[in-house]
Structures are given as C-alpha cells and as structure tokens.
Design an enzyme around this catalytic site. Structure first.
Site, PDB file in Angstrom:
ATOM      1  N   GLY A  33     -31.773  -1.555 -15.774  1.00 46.40           N
ATOM      2  CA  GLY A  33     -32.000  -2.862 -15.164  1.00 46.40           C
ATOM      3  C   GLY A  33     -33.384  -3.010 -14.569  1.00 46.40           C
ATOM      4  O   GLY A  33     -33.910  -4.114 -14.465  1.00 46.40           O
ATOM      5  N   ALA A  73     -29.608   0.141 -12.524  1.00 48.36           N
ATOM      6  CA  ALA A  73     -28.568  -0.567 -11.781  1.00 48.36           C
ATOM      7  C   ALA A  73     -27.776   0.437 -10.945  1.00 48.36           C
ATOM      8  O   ALA A  73     -27.787   1.637 -11.209  1.00 48.36           O
ATOM      9  CB  ALA A  73     -27.634  -1.296 -12.743  1.00 48.36           C
ATOM     10  N   GLU A 128     -28.984   3.042 -21.287  1.00 49.26           N
ATOM     11  CA  GLU A 128     -27.590   2.635 -21.087  1.00 49.26           C
ATOM     12  C   GLU A 128     -26.607   3.284 -22.056  1.00 49.26           C
ATOM     13  O   GLU A 128     -25.457   3.564 -21.690  1.00 49.26           O
ATOM     14  CB  GLU A 128     -27.468   1.105 -21.178  1.00 49.26           C
ATOM     15  CG  GLU A 128     -27.957   0.357 -19.945  1.00 49.26           C
ATOM     16  CD  GLU A 128     -29.444   0.067 -19.955  1.00 49.26           C
ATOM     17  OE1 GLU A 128     -29.904  -0.734 -19.136  1.00 49.26           O
ATOM     18  OE2 GLU A 128     -30.164   0.661 -20.800  1.00 49.26           O
ATOM     19  N   GLU A 175     -35.535  -3.962 -17.452  1.00 51.98           N
ATOM     20  CA  GLU A 175     -35.146  -5.331 -17.809  1.00 51.98           C
ATOM     21  C   GLU A 175     -35.750  -6.339 -16.838  1.00 51.98           C
ATOM     22  O   GLU A 175     -36.193  -7.421 -17.236  1.00 51.98           O
ATOM     23  CB  GLU A 175     -33.622  -5.449 -17.847  1.00 51.98           C
ATOM     24  CG  GLU A 175     -33.016  -4.713 -19.035  1.00 51.98           C
ATOM     25  CD  GLU A 175     -31.500  -4.679 -19.003  1.00 51.98           C
ATOM     26  OE1 GLU A 175     -30.875  -5.135 -19.973  1.00 51.98           O
ATOM     27  OE2 GLU A 175     -30.937  -4.174 -18.007  1.00 51.98           O
TER      28      GLU A 175
END
Length: 260
Positions: free
Chosen positions: A112, A66, A135, A115
């Site tokens: 992300g 991200a 993360e 994910e």
C-alpha cells in the site's frame, strides 16, 4: 487540525504531509487512510497551498505497507469493501487532486505504500529506498490500484514480473524503470522536493490542475483524453491566469498567477 497518525504543515505555499507511525514503519491502517483523506481534502481547498509533498517519518520507511493485522480475518465481501473504500477515499482521490502532489519516498515503499506513492503525481526517492508490491507472498493481490498504476509507469512486462515475484526495486532501478524521477541521498530528499515544488509554484495553478485532469484522462476507460485536453485548453482561455501569463510574456515580465 490535530491528527494521531500524520503530521500536516504548510509554509510559503508548500504543504507537507508526513505519515507518522514510525514504530509501525508508517504502515497504513484505516485511521491513517481516513486522516490522509481529510488532510489532502483540506489542503486542496486551501488556495494558499500550491504544492503538497507526501513523505514518511524517520529514515527507514515511506510506508512499509498496509497494517495486515487489521484485515487478516476479513471475509470476501469485507476484503472487497476495504479495497473499494480505500481506492475511493485516498488513492483515486490523490491522483485526481488539482493540487500537485510529490511523493518523497524515504526508505521502504511496499504494498500500500508503493500504491500511495504511485497515486501521487510524481515520485522522487532517497538512495536507500526500496519499492515493491509483495502482496502475492501473503496470498492476496495489490488492492489499492497497484495492478493498474504499476504497468502504466513501468510497462506491463516489468509490472508482471515485480508483482508475481513479490520482488523489490532499489531506488536506482526504480529510476531506470520510470517509477521515480530522481534519486538523491536521504539528507537531500526534502531539499529536492522543495526545489521541485518551488519550480511548480512559478506556474499557473489553474492550468496545472487542468493539465493533471487531461493527463489522467488518458488512463481512464471510456474517456477520450484528447477531448478532455481540447476542452481544458479552451477553458484556460477564460481564466485570469491566461490573461496574466500571456500579458506578462508580451510585456517581458514575470507573471503573477492567482489561480483563477
């Protein structure tokens, strides 16, 4: 449609969405997530599109994570809203598409990015790919479904280790753990994705959509996956594709499915 952060093309029933932020290693920001939602929604409604391939631009990254600069100063409520909106508009949305989505992971798929790959219906990877959810090294946890989908794919213990150590898997390790289905040299990744898409396209689109729904039901709280399977199995008998598929089998010819 013109996009700023992604490229979307379609040819011979196969659509390709390419996340196109190479200077940011294709990191996900809000604008990119919104554009991805729009592209997936548009392609899913296009009955000429039978399979969607998702990949990243360049040879370094699928999605490196991200865009941390966007949320570094968020409050508790803003962080929760970021995760909820992202899950609803993109990650859960992709998982529940009736059109099959193949993630072609070309390079880093972190945070992300992993994910997003896990939200796709299955994954293939280039041999230089590396995957992980780092993360906790930033003082946060995966927020786009990573704590849920990774254990489903690799098992609870392996997911716990990967998340707690912020470690990365090589492509071959990801294959061995069940996270990806195939590993090939990067130069062969698009070719493999296309070959798999062509195999999928030989089958009934409506049946595939029903199968996706039934498989996903097994992983949703409060939903009986067997009941969904029974319902969708019965509903299939009322489709034109069922009549075509069974008729072609009995007549010893190849079926021509129309997705109805």
């Amino acid at each position: 449609m013109n996009y700023e952060n992604i490229l979307a093309t379609s040819e011979n029933g196969i659509a390709t969405i390419t996340i196109n932020r190479p200077t940011k290693l294709n990191a996900l920001n809000k604008a990119t997530i919104e554009e991805l939602h729009t592209a997936f929604d548009t392609l899913d409604k296009d009955h000429s599109v039978r399979v969607i391939i998702l990949t990243g631009s360049g040879d370094k990254a699928f999605v490196a994570g991200a865009d941390i600069s966007e949320f570094a100063n968020f409050s508790v409520s803003e962080g929760a809203e970021l995760a909820a909106k992202g899950q609803s508009s993109l990650f859960d949305f992709v998982e529940n598409l009736k059109t099959p989505v193949i993630a072609a992971v070309n390079g880093f798929a972190l945070g992300g990015g992993l994910e997003l790959a896990m939200a796709c219906h299955f994954r293939i990877a280039s041999d230089n790919a590396k995957m992980g959810l780092p993360e906790v090294s930033l003082g946060v946890i995966p927020g786009y479904g990573g704590t849920q989908r990774l254990p489903q794919l690799v098992g609870k213990g392996k997911a716990m280790e990967l998340i707690m150590t912020a470690g990365m898997l090589t492509a071959e390790e990801a294959k061995a753990s069940g996270l990806v289905n195939h590993v090939v040299p990067q130069s062969e990744l698009v070719e493999l994705a296309t070959t798999l898409a062509q195999k999928i396209m030989k089958n009934s689109p409506v049946a595939i959509g029903m199968a996706i729904e039934a498989i996903n039901a097994n992983f949703k709280d409060g939903i009986d996956g067997y009941a969904v399977e029974i319902k969708n199995f019965g509903d299939a008998f009322g489709t034109e594709d069922f009549k075509e598929g069974t008729g072609a089998f009995l007549e010893k010819r190849k079926p021509v499915f129309i997705g109805k």
